[in-house]
Design a protein around this motif. Structure first.
Motif, short mmCIF file in Angstrom:
data_model
loop_
_atom_site.label_atom_id
_atom_site.label_comp_id
_atom_site.label_asym_id
_atom_site.label_seq_id
_atom_site.Cartn_x
_atom_site.Cartn_y
_atom_site.Cartn_z
N ALA A 91 0.82 -1.21 0.00
CA ALA A 91 0.00 0.00 0.00
C ALA A 91 0.85 1.26 0.00
O ALA A 91 0.51 2.25 -0.66
CB ALA A 91 -0.94 -0.01 1.21
N ALA A 92 1.97 1.25 0.74
CA ALA A 92 2.85 2.43 0.75
C ALA A 92 3.47 2.66 -0.62
O ALA A 92 3.54 3.79 -1.12
CB ALA A 92 3.93 2.26 1.81
N GLY A 93 3.94 1.57 -1.24
CA GLY A 93 4.48 1.71 -2.59
C GLY A 93 3.43 2.18 -3.57
O GLY A 93 3.69 3.04 -4.42
N ALA A 94 2.22 1.63 -3.47
CA ALA A 94 1.14 2.05 -4.36
C ALA A 94 0.79 3.51 -4.13
O ALA A 94 0.48 4.25 -5.08
CB ALA A 94 -0.09 1.17 -4.13
N THR A 95 0.83 3.96 -2.87
CA THR A 95 0.57 5.38 -2.58
C THR A 95 1.60 6.26 -3.25
O THR A 95 1.26 7.27 -3.90
CB THR A 95 0.60 5.62 -1.06
OG1 THR A 95 -0.36 4.79 -0.42
CG2 THR A 95 0.28 7.08 -0.73
N MET A 96 2.87 5.91 -3.11
CA MET A 96 3.94 6.71 -3.71
C MET A 96 3.79 6.77 -5.22
O MET A 96 3.83 7.85 -5.83
CB MET A 96 5.29 6.11 -3.34
CG MET A 96 6.48 6.83 -3.95
SD MET A 96 8.06 6.01 -3.59
CE MET A 96 7.87 4.50 -4.59
N TYR A 97 3.59 5.61 -5.86
CA TYR A 97 3.50 5.58 -7.32
C TYR A 97 2.23 6.26 -7.82
O TYR A 97 2.23 6.89 -8.88
CB TYR A 97 3.57 4.14 -7.82
CG TYR A 97 4.92 3.51 -7.61
CD1 TYR A 97 6.08 4.14 -8.05
CD2 TYR A 97 5.05 2.29 -6.95
CE1 TYR A 97 7.33 3.57 -7.83
CE2 TYR A 97 6.30 1.71 -6.74
CZ TYR A 97 7.43 2.36 -7.19
OH TYR A 97 8.67 1.80 -6.98
N ALA A 98 1.13 6.13 -7.06
CA ALA A 98 -0.11 6.80 -7.46
C ALA A 98 0.05 8.31 -7.43
O ALA A 98 -0.42 9.03 -8.33
CB ALA A 98 -1.26 6.37 -6.54
N LEU A 99 0.71 8.82 -6.39
CA LEU A 99 0.94 10.26 -6.30
C LEU A 99 1.88 10.74 -7.40
O LEU A 99 1.68 11.80 -8.00
CB LEU A 99 1.50 10.62 -4.92
CG LEU A 99 0.48 10.55 -3.78
CD1 LEU A 99 1.19 10.64 -2.43
CD2 LEU A 99 -0.54 11.69 -3.90
#
Length: 629
Positions: A91-99
């Motif tokens: 989820a943290a990686g997905a948050t970073m890449y989504a932003l």
């Protein structure tokens, strides 16, 4: 430091608000990890107390069921902790890449919204660096922030568990936390300027590389390859040195941060053995506290990672927000053009334009060298256009003629609203183009610029360019027959039909598989397939031989396509096809009227248009002389 910390945390908080679901899942996973890790330490202590010690010392009995229960409980808590770790990381990686993806899309949209005048003042290399490394740097810390928040839970739960086991040993062990905090703060202070320097130099290397690659033709033809390699190597060496400096700082602090929890564990063991011998603490409690303390070594470093990333976050976000907050976006109105397929009426009244000053280039001083004298203050430039008044009747062809720097391309850009005038107005069918709704100018007018750009796509893709999608309104959608018709008008049908794959032929990056004349004809077909009511050709047939150029312009005139044409021209043959000539000189209209009348009374125009014919004649005579020799 406080300013950087506050600014960086505000940026990260904004990111959390923009991706609440993903960030929330990452925080939940991190909390599960923190609580599970602390619970594992507590279970290790209890298992040691109730299973391991009795089994080793023989004091008391240990049932097989107790062993299996202890193992199953540890396994269960471990599995829950692993799930928390996986949830947090994903989820943290997905948050970073989504932003990062979100802000790259925002930047791309804003780049396209900003007028060409803004782009002229901002080098493309820096814009690419902003969309690339600056966006990446802004949100890199989002991958670590949930971990740091989970560590807060770990410290809180572990602290309570250690204090409950033995307050004295807990106090001895937790003394390491202030030392770790101090080491992390010192680490951040030392790393902040170094990381910011690395981020700045990454942008500079990107800008230098882009400029060198874009200017590859100039570099090669002038034999400046070694000089460009040296210039790039200088920037790369500076980036390498900055990375090495950051690595040295990291190498100096990481062993200290790694060692402090181990020292704390040794202190707990030293004090704990004495207290256990005195009967003040059980072996299980001692093992629990030592184990929990040893687990804090790696997680507590996450604070240092966040603190070290904050300078990059602040620097990157500042550059990104500078673009997103840019107020120079093209303001669109709400008016529409009258529904018509007839040729457009174009008028310019009191038109003036002054090019904006280029934005400050941080690489300029570096290129000039430290000992170079300061550049003098920039003098106010002469306007590119001044008080230009022009009327173009519907269905006519007007040739705009002038020497280099006369303002011809500027006028062409103003007619299709690539830029807005600094004074005066452009009227399309009697409506100021600044009052038209977005897309209305592009729907009625098309520009074929003097610098032809062809995408790395098929011939069909380059000509239709988005008009063959089901999402396009039916009256704007084009099919293969429309593409072939545009190719016929642009006199490109024969060479496209001869390609191995016809319309499906890939033309390569920037049309590398095509000649200059072929690229110009594709660009012309791309404009014609849109059935423009106003067609502006900015020296768009210069790469065609005169016979093909005349055939193209004759085809436009005979097609009955209902188009008003404004053509920036040099050749007498091109000018002869125009109904009217406008002579520009130093940004002003010197004369206008039928070509023969202007030639009779305007000496400057006469010299200008005959110079091309004279030069062509001299080149032909030289070629014939060389052939006879």
């Amino acid at each position: 430091m406080s300013g950087t910390f506050v600014s960086g945390m505000r940026t990260l908080a904004r990111g959390a608000r923009e991706e609440p679901r993903l960030f929330g899942l990452a925080v939940v996973g991190s909390f599960v990890y923190g609580a599970g890790t602390a619970a594992t330490g507590w279970l290790v202590g209890r298992t040691t107390e109730r299973v391991v010690v009795p089994a080793v010392t023989g004091e008391g009995s240990v049932d097989t069921g107790d062993v299996w229960l202890a193992g199953a409980t540890l396994m269960g808590v471990t599995l829950v902790t692993v799930v928390g770790i996986l949830l947090r990381r994903i989820a943290a990686g997905a948050t970073m890449y989504a932003l990062q993806a979100r802000y790259r899309r925002r930047l791309a949209r804003r780049y396209l919204e900003l007028p060409l005048s803004w782009h002229h003042a901002h080098p493309a290399g820096r814009l690419l660096a902003t969309a690339g490394s600056d966006v990446e740097a802004t949100w890199q810390a989002m991958a670590v922030l949930p971990f740091a928040l989970g560590v807060v839970v770990l410290i809180a739960v572990a602290g309570v568990a250690m204090a409950a086991a033995d307050p004295v040993l807990a106090a001895v062990g937790l003394l390491v936390l202030p030392a770790l905090l101090a080491a992390n703060v010192a680490y951040q202070r030392r790393m902040s300027p170094r990381v910011a320097r690395v981020q700045q130099l990454r942008g500079e290397v990107s800008a230098t590389a882009h400029e060198s690659f874009e200017g590859a033709l100039v570099v090669k033809t002038l034999g400046l390859g070694e000089e460009e390699v040296e210039r790039f190597a200088t920037d790369a060496d500076r980036l390498r040195a900055a990375n090495v400096a950051a690595g040295r700082t990291r190498g100096a602090f990481e062993p200290i941060i790694e060692a402090l929890p181990s020292l704390g564990t040794l202190a707990v063991l030293a004090v704990g053995v004495a207290r256990a011998a005195a009967g003040d603490v059980s072996v299980g409690d001692l093992v629990q506290i030592a184990y929990l303390l040893s687990l804090l070594a790696f997680p507590v470093r996450s604070f240092g990672w966040v603190l070290a990333e904050l300078p990059r976050t602040v620097a990157g976000d500042a550059r990104v927000q500078a673009v997103l907050r840019e107020a120079a976006t093209t303001p669109w109105g709400a008016r529409d053009l009258p529904a018509s397929q007839a040729p457009a009426t174009v008028a310019a009244t009191g038109l003036g334009y002054r090019h904006p000053e280029p934005a400050a280039d941080p690489l300029a001083a570096q290129r000039r060298g430290p000992d170079a004298p300061a550049r003098p203050a920039r003098r106010e430039a002469r306007p590119a256009l001044a008080d230009v008044t022009l009327d173009v009747a519907p269905g006519t062809t007007v040739a705009v003629v002038g020497g280099t720097g006369a303002g011809k391309s500027t006028l062409a850009g103003l007619l299709v609203r690539l830029v807005d005038p600094t004074s005066g107005q452009v009227l399309l069918d009697g409506v100021d183009v600044r009052e038209l709704a977005e897309g209305r100018v592009a729907g009625a007018a098309a520009l074929v610029p003097q610098t032809t750009f062809v995408f790395d796509d098929t011939v069909r893709g380059n000509i239709a360019l988005g008009l063959d999608s089901e999402e396009v309104p039916a009256d704007r959608r084009v099919d293969d027959e429309d593409v072939w018709q545009a190719l016929r008008l642009a006199r490109a049908e024969d060479f496209v039909a001869a390609l191995p794959h016809g319309l499906d032929e890939l033309v390569g990056e920037r049309g590398s598989t095509l000649s200059g004349g072929q690229r110009q004809r594709l660009a012309l077909a791309r404009a014609l397939v849109r059935r423009p009511r106003l067609l502006v050709l900015d020296d768009a047939t210069s790469a065609l031989d005169p016979a093909v150029e005349r055939a193209v312009l004759d085809g436009l005139a005979d097609s009955g396509a209902g188009t008003t044409v404004v053509v920036v021209a040099y050749r007498p043959a091109t000018i002869a096809l125009a109904d009217e000539v406008v002579h520009l000189e130093r940004g002003r209209v010197v004369d206008r009227g039928p070509a023969d009348e202007v030639a009779a009374r305007d000496e400057g125009y006469r010299e200008l248009v005959t110079a091309y014919a004279r030069a062509a004649r001299e080149r032909g005579e030289a070629a014939r002389g060389a052939g006879m020799a």
